[in-house]
Write an enzyme that holds these catalytic residues in place. Structure first.
Site, mmCIF file in Angstrom:
data_model
loop_
_atom_site.group_PDB
_atom_site.id
_atom_site.type_symbol
_atom_site.label_atom_id
_atom_site.label_comp_id
_atom_site.label_asym_id
_atom_site.label_seq_id
_atom_site.Cartn_x
_atom_site.Cartn_y
_atom_site.Cartn_z
ATOM 1 N N PRO A 26 42.080 4.751 -13.550
ATOM 2 C CA PRO A 26 41.083 3.705 -13.801
ATOM 3 C C PRO A 26 39.769 4.301 -14.281
ATOM 4 C CG PRO A 26 41.417 4.050 -11.447
ATOM 5 C CD PRO A 26 42.495 4.809 -12.144
ATOM 6 N N GLU A 27 39.157 3.631 -15.235
ATOM 7 C CA GLU A 27 37.873 4.076 -15.776
ATOM 8 C C GLU A 27 36.785 3.143 -15.272
ATOM 9 O OE1 GLU A 27 38.228 4.904 -20.003
ATOM 10 O OE2 GLU A 27 40.334 5.445 -19.768
#
Length: 290
Positions: free
Chosen positions: A2-3
Site C-alpha cells: 500500500p502507498e
C-alpha cells in the site's frame, strides 16, 4: 505494498472509529506481529492497556496511533501494514478472520479493532514520540507532499543534485515519502518523463512537475479509496478502492496510451516493473562506447 493513498484511507477510518477511545484489552497472536517490539507481544499489550487513542497520524506510507494518558501524549503505536495487513473495525461478536493477529477492545464497547494479515509481513511497534509528534523509529522518513512541513523546493534541489534515475529518487522515502511504484509510474506518465532519466539531466521545473503530478494522482486516488488489485487492500470497513480503473500507465502493458495511442510498455526497474509510453516517454539516450 500500500502507498500513501491506501494508508491515508485507513488512517481516516481509524480517526472516525478509534480516536477518542480508551483501550481496555489488547492481544497479539504470534511473535511476528510484534517482532519490531523487542520485549515481545505480551509486553506490548500490557503497555498500551489503559491508554487513550488521541490521534491517528501518517507520514508517507507509515501509520501510527498516538496513545495518551488523557491529554498527555505518551507513545506512538506504529502499525506496519506490510504487503497484506488490514486494520478492520468489527463487532465483537463477528467471527474471527482466518489470519487475525491482533485485537483491540475499548472501554465504550463495540466496535473493536482487528489486525488481519495473510502474509504476516505487517505488525506493530511501540515508540516514543519526538517533539514534532513523529515516532523516533521513522524520523528518517521524509515528509510527504500532503504535510504542511513538506518543502518541495528543497526536494527539487536534492533530486537535481543526484545522478540517479528520477524514478529511483521519487521512490526514495528519505527524499520524499509516500510515493510507491504505482503512483511513480502514473506521475512520470503525466509528466511525460521516462523513469530512467538521470535526475541531474532534468531541469528544476520538470522535476517540480513530476512531484506535482505525484501529489495530484495520489489525491485523485484518495478520492476513490486508493488502488486495490485484490481483496487485500481495504479500508477499515473492508471495502476496496477502485482507482485501478483510472490508471494510465501502471499495469497497462499493451493497452493504448490515453494520450497518443502507442501501446504501453513494461520494463524492469529496481527488481520491479515499470510501465511507460514509448512515444510520450522516450528512453534516455546512452553514450556509445568508442
Amino acid at each position: 505494498m500500500p502507498e500513501l493513498p491506501e494508508v491515508e484511507v485507513v488512517r481516516r477510518g481509524l480517526a472516525d472509529h478509534v480516536v477518542g477511545r480508551r483501550i481496555v484489552a489488547a492481544s497479539f497472536t504470534g511473535v511476528r506481529v510484534a517482532r519490531r517490539h523487542v520485549p515481545g507481544p505480551v509486553d506490548l499489550a500490557e503497555r498500551i492497556v489503559g491508554l487513550k487513542v488521541s490521534q491517528a497520524r501518517r507520514r508517507g506510507k507509515y501509520l501510527w496511533l498516538v496513545l495518551s494518558h488523557d491529554r498527555e501524549p505518551v507513545h506512538g503505536l506504529i502499525a506496519h501494514l506490510g504487503m497484506s495487513g488490514q486494520l478492520l473495525v468489527e463487532a465483537a461478536d463477528a467471527p474471527d478472520e482466518k489470519h487475525l493477529h491482533a485485537r483491540f477492545t475499548f472501554a465504550d464497547g463495540d466496535p473493536e479493532l482487528r489486525f488481519v494479515d495473510q502474509r504476516t509481513f505487517g505488525g506493530f511497534a511501540l515508540d516514543d514520540l519526538a517533539d514534532d509528534g513523529v515516532p523516533h523509529q521513522i524520523r528518517h522518513i521524509a515528509p510527504d507532499p500532503f504535510e504542511p512541513v513538506y518543502d518541495q523546493a528543497a526536494v527539487v534541489r536534492r533530486i537535481k543534485a543526484s545522478d540517479s534515475a528520477i524514478k529511483r529518487m521519487i521512490l526514495h522515502q528519505g527524499v520524499v515519502s509516500g510515493i510507491g511504484n504505482i503512483y511513480a509510474d502514473e506521475a512520470l506518465w503525466r509528466a511525460q518523463v521516462h523513469g530512467e532519466r538521470p535526475s541531474s539531466s532534468l531541469t528544476k521545473p520538470v522535476i517540480a512537475r513530476v512531484l506535482d503530478h505525484a501529489r495530484e494522482v495520489m489525491a485523485a486516488a484518495l478520492i476513490q479509496g486508493g488502488t486495490s488489485f485484490d481483496a487485500l487492500y481495504v479500508n477499515v470497513n473492508g471495502a476496496s478502492g477502485y482507482f485501478d480503473r483510472s490508471l494510465h500507465a501502471y499495469g497497462q502493458e499493451g493497452e493504448p496510451c490515453a494520450r497518443c495511442g502507442t501501446p504501453i510498455r513494461r520494463e524492469h526497474f529496481m527488481n520491479r516493473s515499470s510501465f511507460s509510453c514509448p512515444t510520450c516517454q522516450p528512453r534516455p539516450r546512452t553514450r556509445r562506447s568508442a
